[in-house]
Structures are given as structure tokens and as C-alpha cells.
Design a protein around this motif. Sequence first.
Motif, PDB file in Angstrom:
ATOM      1  N   ALA A   1     -16.667  48.148 -25.062  1.00  0.00           N
ATOM      2  CA  ALA A   1     -17.874  47.319 -24.931  1.00  0.00           C
ATOM      3  C   ALA A   1     -17.582  46.119 -26.012  1.00  0.00           C
ATOM      4  CB  ALA A   1     -18.615  48.621 -26.081  1.00  0.00           C
ATOM      5  N   ARG A   2     -18.618  45.512 -26.094  1.00  0.00           N
ATOM      6  CA  ARG A   2     -18.235  44.562 -26.460  1.00  0.00           C
ATOM      7  C   ARG A   2     -19.901  43.895 -26.975  1.00  0.00           C
ATOM      8  NH1 ARG A   2     -19.435  41.565 -22.691  1.00  0.00           N
ATOM      9  NH2 ARG A   2     -18.725  40.236 -22.154  1.00  0.00           N
ATOM     10  N   VAL A   3     -19.495  43.959 -28.850  1.00  0.00           N
ATOM     11  CA  VAL A   3     -20.226  43.105 -29.632  1.00  0.00           C
ATOM     12  C   VAL A   3     -21.524  42.150 -29.614  1.00  0.00           C
ATOM     13  CG1 VAL A   3     -20.846  43.225 -32.290  1.00  0.00           C
ATOM     14  CG2 VAL A   3     -19.420  44.697 -31.497  1.00  0.00           C
ATOM     15  N   GLU A   4     -22.478  41.742 -29.261  1.00  0.00           N
ATOM     16  CA  GLU A   4     -23.476  41.234 -28.326  1.00  0.00           C
ATOM     17  C   GLU A   4     -23.584  40.341 -29.708  1.00  0.00           C
ATOM     18  OE1 GLU A   4     -23.183  39.812 -25.543  1.00  0.00           O
ATOM     19  OE2 GLU A   4     -22.558  40.940 -23.828  1.00  0.00           O
ATOM     20  N   SER A   5     -24.128  41.476 -30.890  1.00  0.00           N
ATOM     21  CA  SER A   5     -24.873  40.771 -32.232  1.00  0.00           C
ATOM     22  C   SER A   5     -24.457  41.320 -33.303  1.00  0.00           C
ATOM     23  CB  SER A   5     -26.504  40.172 -31.831  1.00  0.00           C
ATOM     24  OG  SER A   5     -27.161  41.473 -30.774  1.00  0.00           O
ATOM     25  N   LEU A   6     -24.688  40.722 -34.300  1.00  0.00           N
ATOM     26  CA  LEU A   6     -24.885  41.952 -35.434  1.00  0.00           C
ATOM     27  C   LEU A   6     -26.004  40.957 -36.375  1.00  0.00           C
ATOM     28  CD1 LEU A   6     -21.431  42.192 -37.707  1.00  0.00           C
ATOM     29  CD2 LEU A   6     -23.437  41.351 -39.044  1.00  0.00           C
ATOM     30  N   ASP A   7     -26.045  42.265 -36.887  1.00  0.00           N
ATOM     31  CA  ASP A   7     -27.745  42.021 -38.199  1.00  0.00           C
ATOM     32  C   ASP A   7     -27.517  42.844 -39.298  1.00  0.00           C
ATOM     33  OD1 ASP A   7     -29.310  40.327 -36.043  1.00  0.00           O
ATOM     34  OD2 ASP A   7     -29.875  42.621 -35.583  1.00  0.00           O
ATOM     35  N   GLU A   8     -27.680  42.258 -40.272  1.00  0.00           N
ATOM     36  CA  GLU A   8     -27.088  42.549 -41.831  1.00  0.00           C
ATOM     37  C   GLU A   8     -28.456  43.592 -42.056  1.00  0.00           C
ATOM     38  OE1 GLU A   8     -24.032  39.810 -44.206  1.00  0.00           O
ATOM     39  OE2 GLU A   8     -25.590  38.918 -43.559  1.00  0.00           O
ATOM     40  N   ILE A   9     -28.392  45.069 -42.590  1.00  0.00           N
ATOM     41  CA  ILE A   9     -29.162  45.504 -42.931  1.00  0.00           C
ATOM     42  C   ILE A   9     -29.498  45.669 -44.468  1.00  0.00           C
ATOM     43  CG2 ILE A   9     -30.827  47.059 -42.783  1.00  0.00           C
ATOM     44  CD1 ILE A   9     -29.531  47.002 -39.531  1.00  0.00           C
ATOM     45  N   ASN A  10     -29.855  45.193 -45.750  1.00  0.00           N
ATOM     46  CA  ASN A  10     -29.213  45.315 -46.495  1.00  0.00           C
ATOM     47  C   ASN A  10     -27.431  46.045 -46.873  1.00  0.00           C
ATOM     48  OD1 ASN A  10     -32.387  46.246 -47.484  1.00  0.00           O
ATOM     49  ND2 ASN A  10     -32.317  48.179 -46.269  1.00  0.00           N
ATOM     50  N   ALA A  11     -27.560  46.642 -46.476  1.00  0.00           N
ATOM     51  CA  ALA A  11     -25.876  46.652 -47.417  1.00  0.00           C
ATOM     52  C   ALA A  11     -25.412  47.659 -46.275  1.00  0.00           C
ATOM     53  CB  ALA A  11     -25.248  48.301 -48.383  1.00  0.00           C
ATOM     54  N   SER A  12     -25.633  47.585 -45.175  1.00  0.00           N
ATOM     55  CA  SER A  12     -25.264  47.535 -43.629  1.00  0.00           C
ATOM     56  C   SER A  12     -25.287  46.913 -42.721  1.00  0.00           C
ATOM     57  CB  SER A  12     -25.591  48.926 -43.413  1.00  0.00           C
ATOM     58  OG  SER A  12     -26.681  49.042 -43.011  1.00  0.00           O
ATOM     59  N   GLN A  13     -24.065  47.217 -41.287  1.00  0.00           N
ATOM     60  CA  GLN A  13     -24.586  45.646 -40.460  1.00  0.00           C
ATOM     61  C   GLN A  13     -24.592  46.719 -39.174  1.00  0.00           C
ATOM     62  OE1 GLN A  13     -20.266  45.796 -41.047  1.00  0.00           O
ATOM     63  NE2 GLN A  13     -22.361  45.585 -43.752  1.00  0.00           N
ATOM     64  N   LEU A  14     -25.748  46.031 -38.425  1.00  0.00           N
ATOM     65  CA  LEU A  14     -26.399  46.981 -37.327  1.00  0.00           C
ATOM     66  C   LEU A  14     -26.017  45.970 -36.333  1.00  0.00           C
ATOM     67  CD1 LEU A  14     -27.920  49.422 -35.866  1.00  0.00           C
ATOM     68  CD2 LEU A  14     -29.580  47.345 -35.651  1.00  0.00           C
TER      69      LEU A  14
ATOM     70  N   ASN B   1     -22.787  47.723 -24.608  1.00  0.00           N
ATOM     71  CA  ASN B   1     -22.991  48.745 -23.031  1.00  0.00           C
ATOM     72  C   ASN B   1     -24.934  49.534 -23.826  1.00  0.00           C
ATOM     73  OD1 ASN B   1     -22.403  50.263 -25.854  1.00  0.00           O
ATOM     74  ND2 ASN B   1     -21.004  51.198 -25.229  1.00  0.00           N
ATOM     75  N   ASP B   2     -25.460  48.617 -24.120  1.00  0.00           N
ATOM     76  CA  ASP B   2     -26.915  48.931 -24.317  1.00  0.00           C
ATOM     77  C   ASP B   2     -26.700  49.993 -26.165  1.00  0.00           C
ATOM     78  OD1 ASP B   2     -27.866  47.461 -23.026  1.00  0.00           O
ATOM     79  OD2 ASP B   2     -28.315  48.724 -21.602  1.00  0.00           O
ATOM     80  N   GLN B   3     -25.776  50.258 -26.541  1.00  0.00           N
ATOM     81  CA  GLN B   3     -25.856  50.986 -27.152  1.00  0.00           C
ATOM     82  C   GLN B   3     -26.229  50.535 -29.028  1.00  0.00           C
ATOM     83  OE1 GLN B   3     -22.717  53.473 -28.008  1.00  0.00           O
ATOM     84  NE2 GLN B   3     -23.511  54.957 -26.160  1.00  0.00           N
ATOM     85  N   GLU B   4     -26.431  50.743 -30.026  1.00  0.00           N
ATOM     86  CA  GLU B   4     -26.449  49.864 -30.901  1.00  0.00           C
ATOM     87  C   GLU B   4     -25.579  51.269 -32.442  1.00  0.00           C
ATOM     88  OE1 GLU B   4     -30.574  49.928 -32.480  1.00  0.00           O
ATOM     89  OE2 GLU B   4     -30.946  48.484 -31.704  1.00  0.00           O
ATOM     90  N   LEU B   5     -25.106  50.457 -33.017  1.00  0.00           N
ATOM     91  CA  LEU B   5     -24.053  50.955 -34.286  1.00  0.00           C
ATOM     92  C   LEU B   5     -24.251  50.220 -35.592  1.00  0.00           C
ATOM     93  CD1 LEU B   5     -21.883  53.016 -34.513  1.00  0.00           C
ATOM     94  CD2 LEU B   5     -20.002  51.140 -34.337  1.00  0.00           C
ATOM     95  N   GLU B   6     -24.387  50.969 -36.545  1.00  0.00           N
ATOM     96  CA  GLU B   6     -25.039  50.971 -37.655  1.00  0.00           C
ATOM     97  C   GLU B   6     -23.524  51.415 -38.764  1.00  0.00           C
ATOM     98  OE1 GLU B   6     -27.930  51.048 -41.738  1.00  0.00           O
ATOM     99  OE2 GLU B   6     -28.352  52.164 -39.608  1.00  0.00           O
ATOM    100  N   VAL B   7     -23.219  50.628 -39.107  1.00  0.00           N
ATOM    101  CA  VAL B   7     -21.923  50.458 -40.293  1.00  0.00           C
ATOM    102  C   VAL B   7     -21.694  49.823 -41.618  1.00  0.00           C
ATOM    103  CG1 VAL B   7     -19.886  50.501 -38.427  1.00  0.00           C
ATOM    104  CG2 VAL B   7     -20.744  47.918 -39.163  1.00  0.00           C
TER     105      VAL B   7
ATOM    106  N   ASN C   1     -18.928  58.344 -47.872  1.00  0.00           N
ATOM    107  CA  ASN C   1     -19.375  57.919 -45.970  1.00  0.00           C
ATOM    108  C   ASN C   1     -19.008  57.230 -45.832  1.00  0.00           C
ATOM    109  OD1 ASN C   1     -19.602  61.218 -45.993  1.00  0.00           O
ATOM    110  ND2 ASN C   1     -21.522  61.324 -46.310  1.00  0.00           N
ATOM    111  N   GLN C   2     -18.210  55.895 -45.775  1.00  0.00           N
ATOM    112  CA  GLN C   2     -17.351  54.720 -45.150  1.00  0.00           C
ATOM    113  C   GLN C   2     -17.591  54.337 -43.776  1.00  0.00           C
ATOM    114  OE1 GLN C   2     -16.965  51.856 -47.305  1.00  0.00           O
ATOM    115  NE2 GLN C   2     -18.167  52.814 -48.786  1.00  0.00           N
ATOM    116  N   TYR C   3     -18.303  53.421 -43.393  1.00  0.00           N
ATOM    117  CA  TYR C   3     -17.962  53.584 -41.611  1.00  0.00           C
ATOM    118  C   TYR C   3     -17.588  51.843 -41.735  1.00  0.00           C
ATOM    119  CZ  TYR C   3     -20.979  57.534 -41.420  1.00  0.00           C
ATOM    120  OH  TYR C   3     -20.871  59.034 -41.048  1.00  0.00           O
ATOM    121  N   CYS C   4     -16.261  51.970 -41.029  1.00  0.00           N
ATOM    122  CA  CYS C   4     -15.877  50.400 -40.688  1.00  0.00           C
ATOM    123  C   CYS C   4     -15.636  50.527 -39.120  1.00  0.00           C
ATOM    124  CB  CYS C   4     -13.951  50.107 -41.386  1.00  0.00           C
ATOM    125  SG  CYS C   4     -13.474  49.092 -41.017  1.00  0.00           S
ATOM    126  N   ALA C   5     -16.624  49.570 -39.531  1.00  0.00           N
ATOM    127  CA  ALA C   5     -16.151  48.770 -37.772  1.00  0.00           C
ATOM    128  C   ALA C   5     -14.734  47.734 -37.465  1.00  0.00           C
ATOM    129  CB  ALA C   5     -17.332  47.788 -36.788  1.00  0.00           C
TER     130      ALA C   5
END
Length: 621
Positions: free
Chosen positions: A122-135, A140-146, A612-616
Motif C-alpha cells: 500500500a501507499r501511505v497517504e497521510s500521517l497524523d501524530e497522536i500523543n506518542a504514536s503515529q496514525l 487500501n483504506d486501512q489505518e495503522l497505529e505505530v 511492544n515497539q511498533y516500527c513502520a
Amino acid sequence: MSVLERLVARLIKLENGEKVEIFLIDDGHIGTGRIWSTEQSPFLLMNTVAQEISAFSGMWDGKEARPGNGPSFAQWWQMHHDDYSQFGGYAPRAYYGEYLLYVLSAIERTLPPFVTLHKVSARVESLDEINASQLLHLSNDQELEVDRTVLATGHPINRLQALEKTIYDFASTTPDVTFIQGDSVADMDLSSIEPNQKVGIIGMGLTFYDLMVELTIGRGGRFIKKDDGSMIYCPSGREPRIYAGSRSGMPVPVRGRNQKPFNYEYHPVIFTQERALNIRQHGDVYFDRDVLPLLEAEITLVYAETKLRREKGELVAQLLRENVIKYHVDSVEGVNTLAFILGLSYPIAINIYHLADPFKGCMFPSIGAFNETLYSVLAADYAEAMHGNIGSPIKAALDVIRNTRSVIRSFVDFGGLNPNSHQFEFINKFNPVSGFLSAGPPAFRSLQLQALMRANIVTVVGPSIKLEPSSTNNCIYISSPNVHNSAVALNVVIDARIPTTDINRDCSNLTQSLINNGIFIPFVNKNDDIEFETGGVNVTPSPFHPIRANGTIADRLYVLGIPTEHTRWFMQSGSSRPHKWIDFMIDADAIAADILQGSDESGEYDANSDKNQYCAIARAL
């Protein structure tokens, strides 16, 4: 891929690490990106010899490949294909894509049990910072919090402006006229170009050579090597007529035949890191005044010692370098004086700007006359290349530019130059000349170009080309003010210049979302009341966190490579050497270390770091 390789190499050292999930995101070419797609034409070649390249961060022990220990690209090539000797060490780019997939497979095969790798098409279309993580919002219309995101988005597709916009608008509304925007040739649609159609190519760098072969042997033509070493071209009848031009009117010179071992290292004695740091500490550095004279002195030294080696022997050549060190020589004049004492009877004057603009001030009575002159220049350059990158004085000397890129970075990166000097002397003037003189194609490309010129399939229009749309004749005229009667009516124009890094013009939805969210801003080189907005992402020094519009640091984001060009210099490199880490691998490892929060140089993990580190590792084209 380099960050992933170093991240997993560090994780492997842990015996009982906490759960880690890694998301490798790309829109269709996971592991290769579009530039190294395995589906591209086999005629598109790399311009670095394979033995100098490794995507593994350690020398291979001959056992099963794993992160930190794997075959170099040349070793892999010889194991998996039987045509290594046919290309003079310059591999098809599709082969490098295969190699990267091999690296990815080795990484997946050796993942520790507490690590999961997800490959996301998929392509990352946008990124939002949410506190200490990123959305991350995906195509593909999915969202991923990392928890951490590495942005390695590569070459941009920019919004058109100036001449390109004019030509695009004209072609969009004019029958029988086509404009193809600058991009990788593998991603250009050349299928609409008809046999014998007149095609203009703007720029004569590496992309020009790629287009040249795709429109000739890519259409069924053949090159045949004659007994005297030259080539003739046997056309298929499907070729267009190619008319090329650039600022200089000179195709980028070819690389010298490689004579250097895979572990070759050049150690400068004039243009050194120590001098760079000392000069930069004093501030107000101007490239033409403070940097270029030292670089040209180093280039002159290599030229002189190569000449002495050929004429007087190795010991005399060594003595020149020893005397340069002994007497603290730091100028072209000083090198010339010492070389004269040792037997070189004429002064050496290497002006890189003259070399890159050989037809400056010249006028030609016709396109034919210009091409005769150019043909002689190309033939002489090829003959010099055959002496090799150690045996040819000029080819060996110009390799200094490649070999001292890290020194140039020490002067330039993060606003090291006066803003005006940075913009006009370095980026506008030196940068294109540097690439022109040090990053050419393999030498046989020159023989192919010469053969196509003799066959009247490729014609170079001349220097300082101009393009003028004509609505009356439904065409675009290409001409050179230095060549009389040079106007040619074109049906197709292809922009063969590399898109510059300018995040404000980048068409990527992700880049624009990062700008709109205040995460990306361009780096501005400031000095008193002088400002130069570079177009590259404003980042911290290693590990390269973006600096937000409000001045704070996005310390869970990392930006690597081409988006940071102009903030740093020469970010196109994306591999390391088999025997030694170069800047790129050092940068990738620094990011991997920071991702693991608290890992020390041995790769040990801090048990107090986040669970539980998540890295994109996000690549959005």
C-alpha cells in the motif's frame, strides 16, 4: 532496506527481547522500491560497479546469509547469473532488485521469535501524530497505529513549473505532440513513440543513456562490435529519430575502466576532514573561496602522481604525495611546483567547470559540424576511459570527487556554507558539475552513442538548448543558439533531468500531509539577513528527526535519503561497501539504534524502554 537490515541485526543479538512488530510498507515493490523493480528492462544498467556494493552490513563468511553477514552484490550476481563478465561489472538494475529481495529473504528467515515482519502492499497517504504514536492512513483504506516511523520515500514526482509546465500545457492541448515528464525511465511510458518520429530529449545525463538504449536495442536493434573495438548499429526499423541537448551540449562522460579492488579506499592529504572541520569552525564559509581550491588541489595531486607513475615510476609518484604532506601544500600551484621538481615539465590546470562545459563560447555553422566535433570529443573520452580509473590521469583525478563526498558534506551539511554561496556556488553551480564529471555510465555506452550518431539515429542539437512550442505547426522546436540552422520540429519531448528535491512541489499526498500537519518544513540556511530555503526536509543531525514548524523535534519520526537533499548533500546513495560502512549505512544504523531506545553500541536492548515497539518503515511514492 538498510534500516531494516540494521534493525534486525541488532534485534538478533537479544536473547529474550520484548515483542516487536515491523511494518514494511511499499505500494507494489516491497523490498525493491520502484527504482530497483525486477520487472524493468534488462537494458537499464547501474552506474556503480557491483563489487563496490553491498546491502549487507558486514563481510560474508560464506555461510547462510543473515543481517550483518552476507554476500556483496558482485558475489550474489556471480552465484545467481552467468553473465557477470558481459557487463564489465555494471549490473542491470533489475538484478539489483533481485539482490534486494534476496537480502529481504535472508532477513525474514533469521528473524528472532519475538519479532514479526509484516509486508504491506500500500501507499501511505497521510500521517497524523497522536500523543506518542503515529496514525498512518493507507491507500487500501486501512489505518495503522505505530510507535516509530522511518520515512524513506525516495525520488519525488514534482509539480511542474516554468518551461516544463509550458510544454506540458501545450502538449495537453495540441494533437500529435507528447510531453513525458522527468522520472525513472522504467516508469516512463514510451509505447506511444512511433518509428521515425522525432523525439527530443532534454538533458544528457544518465537518464539520456537509458532512453537511448530503450528506444534502440529496447526496440529490437543490435550493436555489433568490430575488430577495431568500435561498434556499428543494426536498426530494427522501429526506432524514432532522437534529438538531444543540454546546457553544455556534452553527454555525461563515461567512467574509467575499473582497475580498483572492491576494498579500495582513497585517503586525501589536502582535501581532508580535518581541514574541513577547522575551516567550518571559523564560520562564514564560501564554497568557491574556501572549499573548491582545496578540492581542485587534491584533484591536481592525483592527476600529477598518475602522470608521474606512468612516466617516472611508482617511487617518484609516491614521493610527490609524501612531499605534499611534508610541506603542508594546500594549493594547485604548490602541487604543480613539487610535480615540476620531480619531472613534470608543464603546469597542470584542471578547472572542473571548463571540463563540464567544453563548448562554451564556441559557434558552429551547422548541426552536422557540431556533431563531428562532439564525435571526436566522445572518441577521445572513451580512449581515456580505456586507460582505466587508475591508469588515466584525468579519470583517476575526477574519481577524487566521488571519493571525497564525505569531506564535501562536512563543509556543506546543515548550513555549513554562507546562504548565498550554498545556493548559487554550490547547489546551482557545483552540484550538477559534480554529478556530470564523477557519475557517468560504463564506457561501452560511449561506443553505443557513437554508433547511433553514425547511423543518424541520435543527433545532438548543441549547447544551451531552447524549446519553443509552435501552435501553427503543431510541434515543439528544439534549437541551440550556438549552432546555426539548428531548429528541429519535434513530435515528442522527454525530460531526462533528475527531479530536484523540493518538498513544497512534491506531488506525494504523504509529503503534503506532513507539511500541512506542521511536521515537515524546508530547511532554511540563514546568516544575518540572508535566507536560502533549500527545499529539503529540515531534520536534526543523526538520527535525522524532522524539526516541526513550531521548532519542536518529532523524535519518533526519521527521514532518510532524498527528501533531506540540500539539508544534507548527495543523499542518492542507498548502499554501503562490502568491507566498510560508508555514510549511508552509518546513518541507517543510527536510526535502527534510536528506534530500539537505549540500545548501546553492542546492540544490547534496554529493558526499561517502551514495551511492544511498533516500527513502520514507510515508503510512499
